[in-house]
Design a protein around this motif. Structure first.
Motif, PDB file in Angstrom:
ATOM      1  N   MET A 188       0.847  -1.178   0.000  1.00 52.58           N
ATOM      2  CA  MET A 188       0.000   0.000   0.000  1.00 52.58           C
ATOM      3  C   MET A 188       0.894   1.242   0.000  1.00 52.58           C
ATOM      4  O   MET A 188       1.907   1.295   0.686  1.00 52.58           O
ATOM      5  CB  MET A 188      -0.907   0.003   1.230  1.00 52.58           C
ATOM      6  CG  MET A 188      -1.813   1.199   1.230  1.00 52.58           C
ATOM      7  SD  MET A 188      -2.892   1.385   2.641  1.00 52.58           S
ATOM      8  CE  MET A 188      -3.887  -0.058   2.541  1.00 52.58           C
ATOM      9  N   LEU A 189       0.478   2.226  -0.769  1.00 56.53           N
ATOM     10  CA  LEU A 189       1.264   3.445  -0.877  1.00 56.53           C
ATOM     11  C   LEU A 189       1.073   4.335   0.352  1.00 56.53           C
ATOM     12  O   LEU A 189      -0.027   4.481   0.868  1.00 56.53           O
ATOM     13  CB  LEU A 189       0.860   4.221  -2.130  1.00 56.53           C
ATOM     14  CG  LEU A 189       1.247   3.567  -3.450  1.00 56.53           C
ATOM     15  CD1 LEU A 189       0.662   4.350  -4.613  1.00 56.53           C
ATOM     16  CD2 LEU A 189       2.747   3.470  -3.586  1.00 56.53           C
ATOM     17  N   ASP A 190       2.162   4.918   0.754  1.00 53.66           N
ATOM     18  CA  ASP A 190       2.204   5.807   1.908  1.00 53.66           C
ATOM     19  C   ASP A 190       1.898   7.236   1.441  1.00 53.66           C
ATOM     20  O   ASP A 190       2.518   7.731   0.499  1.00 53.66           O
ATOM     21  CB  ASP A 190       3.607   5.699   2.510  1.00 53.66           C
ATOM     22  CG  ASP A 190       3.847   6.584   3.691  1.00 53.66           C
ATOM     23  OD1 ASP A 190       3.144   7.592   3.860  1.00 53.66           O
ATOM     24  OD2 ASP A 190       4.766   6.267   4.466  1.00 53.66           O
ATOM     25  N   LEU A 191       0.930   7.910   2.100  1.00 54.51           N
ATOM     26  CA  LEU A 191       0.576   9.275   1.715  1.00 54.51           C
ATOM     27  C   LEU A 191       1.750  10.236   1.858  1.00 54.51           C
ATOM     28  O   LEU A 191       1.894  11.175   1.070  1.00 54.51           O
ATOM     29  CB  LEU A 191      -0.616   9.769   2.544  1.00 54.51           C
ATOM     30  CG  LEU A 191      -1.969   9.133   2.246  1.00 54.51           C
ATOM     31  CD1 LEU A 191      -3.040   9.731   3.161  1.00 54.51           C
ATOM     32  CD2 LEU A 191      -2.366   9.295   0.797  1.00 54.51           C
ATOM     33  N   HIS A 192       2.591   9.989   2.855  1.00 56.43           N
ATOM     34  CA  HIS A 192       3.774  10.837   3.057  1.00 56.43           C
ATOM     35  C   HIS A 192       4.685  10.775   1.834  1.00 56.43           C
ATOM     36  O   HIS A 192       5.167  11.806   1.353  1.00 56.43           O
ATOM     37  CB  HIS A 192       4.510  10.392   4.332  1.00 56.43           C
ATOM     38  CG  HIS A 192       5.805  11.094   4.567  1.00 56.43           C
ATOM     39  ND1 HIS A 192       5.879  12.415   4.911  1.00 56.43           N
ATOM     40  CD2 HIS A 192       7.099  10.646   4.486  1.00 56.43           C
ATOM     41  CE1 HIS A 192       7.149  12.760   5.042  1.00 56.43           C
ATOM     42  NE2 HIS A 192       7.896  11.704   4.788  1.00 56.43           N
ATOM     43  N   LYS A 193       4.915   9.582   1.319  1.00 56.33           N
ATOM     44  CA  LYS A 193       5.762   9.426   0.132  1.00 56.33           C
ATOM     45  C   LYS A 193       5.113  10.068  -1.085  1.00 56.33           C
ATOM     46  O   LYS A 193       5.790  10.706  -1.895  1.00 56.33           O
ATOM     47  CB  LYS A 193       6.023   7.943  -0.147  1.00 56.33           C
ATOM     48  CG  LYS A 193       6.963   7.289   0.822  1.00 56.33           C
ATOM     49  CD  LYS A 193       7.126   5.828   0.469  1.00 56.33           C
ATOM     50  CE  LYS A 193       7.831   5.096   1.601  1.00 56.33           C
ATOM     51  NZ  LYS A 193       7.744   3.651   1.433  1.00 56.33           N
ATOM     52  N   LEU A 194       3.815   9.877  -1.214  1.00 60.05           N
ATOM     53  CA  LEU A 194       3.118  10.474  -2.361  1.00 60.05           C
ATOM     54  C   LEU A 194       3.179  11.995  -2.312  1.00 60.05           C
ATOM     55  O   LEU A 194       3.373  12.647  -3.336  1.00 60.05           O
ATOM     56  CB  LEU A 194       1.663  10.002  -2.401  1.00 60.05           C
ATOM     57  CG  LEU A 194       1.435   8.555  -2.798  1.00 60.05           C
ATOM     58  CD1 LEU A 194      -0.051   8.218  -2.747  1.00 60.05           C
ATOM     59  CD2 LEU A 194       1.999   8.255  -4.170  1.00 60.05           C
ATOM     60  N   HIS A 195       3.008  12.539  -1.125  1.00 67.14           N
ATOM     61  CA  HIS A 195       3.088  13.996  -0.976  1.00 67.14           C
ATOM     62  C   HIS A 195       4.481  14.495  -1.370  1.00 67.14           C
ATOM     63  O   HIS A 195       4.607  15.476  -2.112  1.00 67.14           O
ATOM     64  CB  HIS A 195       2.754  14.403   0.463  1.00 67.14           C
ATOM     65  CG  HIS A 195       2.922  15.868   0.720  1.00 67.14           C
ATOM     66  ND1 HIS A 195       2.145  16.826   0.116  1.00 67.14           N
ATOM     67  CD2 HIS A 195       3.806  16.528   1.515  1.00 67.14           C
ATOM     68  CE1 HIS A 195       2.534  18.019   0.524  1.00 67.14           C
ATOM     69  NE2 HIS A 195       3.539  17.868   1.377  1.00 67.14           N
ATOM     70  N   ALA A 196       5.501  13.826  -0.895  1.00 69.82           N
ATOM     71  CA  ALA A 196       6.877  14.216  -1.245  1.00 69.82           C
ATOM     72  C   ALA A 196       7.088  14.118  -2.755  1.00 69.82           C
ATOM     73  O   ALA A 196       7.676  15.020  -3.369  1.00 69.82           O
ATOM     74  CB  ALA A 196       7.876  13.335  -0.504  1.00 69.82           C
ATOM     75  N   PHE A 197       6.608  13.055  -3.356  1.00 73.41           N
ATOM     76  CA  PHE A 197       6.747  12.876  -4.801  1.00 73.41           C
ATOM     77  C   PHE A 197       6.055  14.014  -5.554  1.00 73.41           C
ATOM     78  O   PHE A 197       6.613  14.585  -6.494  1.00 73.41           O
ATOM     79  CB  PHE A 197       6.166  11.514  -5.224  1.00 73.41           C
ATOM     80  CG  PHE A 197       6.150  11.317  -6.703  1.00 73.41           C
ATOM     81  CD1 PHE A 197       7.316  11.002  -7.388  1.00 73.41           C
ATOM     82  CD2 PHE A 197       4.969  11.460  -7.423  1.00 73.41           C
ATOM     83  CE1 PHE A 197       7.302  10.833  -8.768  1.00 73.41           C
ATOM     84  CE2 PHE A 197       4.946  11.291  -8.793  1.00 73.41           C
ATOM     85  CZ  PHE A 197       6.116  10.978  -9.473  1.00 73.41           C
ATOM     86  N   VAL A 198       4.828  14.369  -5.160  1.00 77.09           N
ATOM     87  CA  VAL A 198       4.089  15.451  -5.812  1.00 77.09           C
ATOM     88  C   VAL A 198       4.858  16.762  -5.702  1.00 77.09           C
ATOM     89  O   VAL A 198       4.980  17.515  -6.679  1.00 77.09           O
ATOM     90  CB  VAL A 198       2.664  15.580  -5.223  1.00 77.09           C
ATOM     91  CG1 VAL A 198       2.000  16.891  -5.627  1.00 77.09           C
ATOM     92  CG2 VAL A 198       1.812  14.399  -5.658  1.00 77.09           C
TER      93      VAL A 198
END
Length: 189
Positions: free
Chosen positions: A1-11
């Motif tokens: 499952m994808l971590d929202l923290h990682k997705l936010h950093a990626f964005v």
């Protein structure tokens, strides 16, 4: 499952097109951000970013992730308010029961209209049924509220509120013996 923290950093990295600027915006150091991005690429099994001399460019897979991550993060930002609104009764569904005769009373339509104006995000589901069926549905929590005309026994575990007294009339055929009386008592009837 994808971590929202990682997705936010990626964005943020894709928006900034620069690791250093993204790290500053995220209030972290560049090396941990680089490790986080590498770990995200490993988890997804594909390259997401192309490092170029003048910054970062997303790959096609990176652009797809960027678009989906933006939507997901926007949705995630609204979740706390949604949960609070539901817990405070500002959104959701209200199941209302009424008897056929109660549904015709102007007070009921006024109350429902006022409620809808105050809480436009609450869906109201109306259900017409006899008094006993409504009581059963209230007890089983299939209805949230019911408008009844019949009296309720106090020992069935429901809280009730008397909201209205209505005048009653007796209609009699012309020439009926009770029409000769000035006042008719319930015993006369």
């Amino acid at each position: 499952m994808l971590d929202l923290h990682k997705l936010h950093a990626f964005v943020v990295v894709v928006e900034e097109r620069n690791i250093t600027h993204a790290a500053n915006r995220l209030f972290i150091q560049q090396p941990p951000l680089t490790r986080l991005l590498k770990k995200l690429e490993e988890e997804l099994g594909t390259q997401l970013l192309i490092r170029q001399p003048r910054g970062i460019e997303p790959t096609e897979a990176g652009l797809a992730l960027f678009k989906e991550a933006q939507l997901l993060l926007e949705h995630a930002r609204h979740i706390p308010k949604l949960v609070q609104d539901v817990s405070q009764g500002k959104t959701g569904q209200l199941n209302i029961g009424f008897t056929s005769s109660a549904g015709l009373h102007p007070l009921i339509s006024l109350v429902l209209r006022s409620y809808r104006e105050i809480y436009p995000n609450v869906q109201t589901k109306l259900e017409e049924a006899g008094s006993q069926k409504q009581l059963d549905r209230l007890i089983s929590e299939k209805l949230d509220i019911a408008f009844l005309r019949a009296p309720i026994s106090r020992d069935i575990g429901l809280k009730h509120h008397h909201i209205l007294d209505e005048p009653m009339m007796v209609a009699l055929p012309i020439g009926h013996p009770l029409t000769q009386k000035e006042k008719i008592s319930s015993n006369d009837l």
